[in-house]
Design a protein around this motif. Structure first.
Motif, PDB file in Angstrom:
ATOM      1  N   VAL A 154       0.847  -1.196   0.000  1.00  0.00           N
ATOM      2  CA  VAL A 154       0.000   0.000   0.000  1.00  0.00           C
ATOM      3  C   VAL A 154       0.886   1.250   0.000  1.00  0.00           C
ATOM      4  N   GLN A 155       1.951   1.235   0.807  1.00  0.00           N
ATOM      5  CA  GLN A 155       2.890   2.367   0.854  1.00  0.00           C
ATOM      6  C   GLN A 155       3.547   2.583  -0.508  1.00  0.00           C
ATOM      7  N   GLN A 157       2.330   1.830  -3.435  1.00  0.00           N
ATOM      8  CA  GLN A 157       1.346   2.424  -4.337  1.00  0.00           C
ATOM      9  C   GLN A 157       1.214   3.920  -4.071  1.00  0.00           C
ATOM     10  N   GLN A 158       1.230   4.305  -2.803  1.00  0.00           N
ATOM     11  CA  GLN A 158       1.139   5.727  -2.452  1.00  0.00           C
ATOM     12  C   GLN A 158       2.370   6.487  -2.967  1.00  0.00           C
ATOM     13  N   ARG A 161       2.024   6.993  -6.631  1.00  0.00           N
ATOM     14  CA  ARG A 161       1.077   8.083  -6.910  1.00  0.00           C
ATOM     15  C   ARG A 161       1.736   9.436  -6.658  1.00  0.00           C
ATOM     16  N   ASP A 162       2.567   9.508  -5.606  1.00  0.00           N
ATOM     17  CA  ASP A 162       3.276  10.761  -5.307  1.00  0.00           C
ATOM     18  C   ASP A 162       4.208  11.147  -6.456  1.00  0.00           C
TER      19      ASP A 162
END
Length: 197
Positions: A154-155, A157-158, A161-162
């Motif tokens: 999940v991190q 993926q974040q 996105r960043d």
């Protein structure tokens, strides 16, 4: 005299610092420089993501090792259960054989074959318990890895996105700088026309 000389050098230093700072501001306002700064930020973020991915891959490798260990231990447990059942069956056969030959209960308990079967059964039982505990411990570790890896995915993926957000910001920032420069040039041109008129 000395104080005046020191003040003169300080003033000269301030002048140079001011000119350097002014030149830096002009350079920082250049769209190509802004694009390069954003590109550097993106490269650094991607590098951090790669390091993070390698760390997650290490966790996945550890999880796979634990899974292989559980599989091997499970196979061992099945083999030990068969051996334990065999030792119990052999002990029962020995007891039946000795009872058929008319031996007393005390004589059966002191018989060498019976003792061997009972010792083997007890040994298999303790080994079985130990391996089952190790399986349970490894399964807890696997579950912990699964949760941790899920959180890290999940991190990741974040972070990805960043990176995309920074790339979009770069385009917007460069466009804003170019637009602002064109508006300033247009305003200067119009101001020049107004002065001439």
């Amino acid at each position: 005299m000395f104080g005046a000389l020191v003040r003169w050098f300080k003033a000269l230093g301030y002048l140079l610092t001011g000119q350097i700072d002014s030149a830096r501001r002009v350079i920082d306002a250049n769209p190509h420089v802004v694009r390069a700064k954003y590109d550097q930020i993106v490269r650094e973020k991607i590098s951090q993501i790669q390091i993070y991915k390698q760390a997650v891959a290490g966790l996945i490798a550890q999880q796979e090792t634990k899974i292989a260990t559980v599989k091997r231990l499970t196979e061992d447990v099945q083999q030990i259960e068969r051996l334990k059942a065999g030792a119990l069956a052999k002990a029962k056969q020995t007891v039946e054989r000795l009872q058929a030959s008319g031996k007393s209960k005390e004589a059966i308990h002191t018989d060498e074959d019976y003792k061997k079967c009972l010792a083997a059964y007890n040994d298999f039982s303790s080994t079985l318990s130990e391996k089952q505990e190790r399986i349970a411990e490894n399964e807890r570790d696997i579950e912990g890895y699964r949760k941790t890896i899920g959180e890290h995915k999940v991190q990741l993926q974040q972070l990805l996105r960043d990176v995309e957000k920074v790339k979009a910001e770069a385009s917007d920032a460069v466009a804003d700088i170019i637009t602002a420069k064109q508006e300033r040039d247009l305003a200067d041109t119009l101001a020049g026309i107004a002065k001439d008129g």
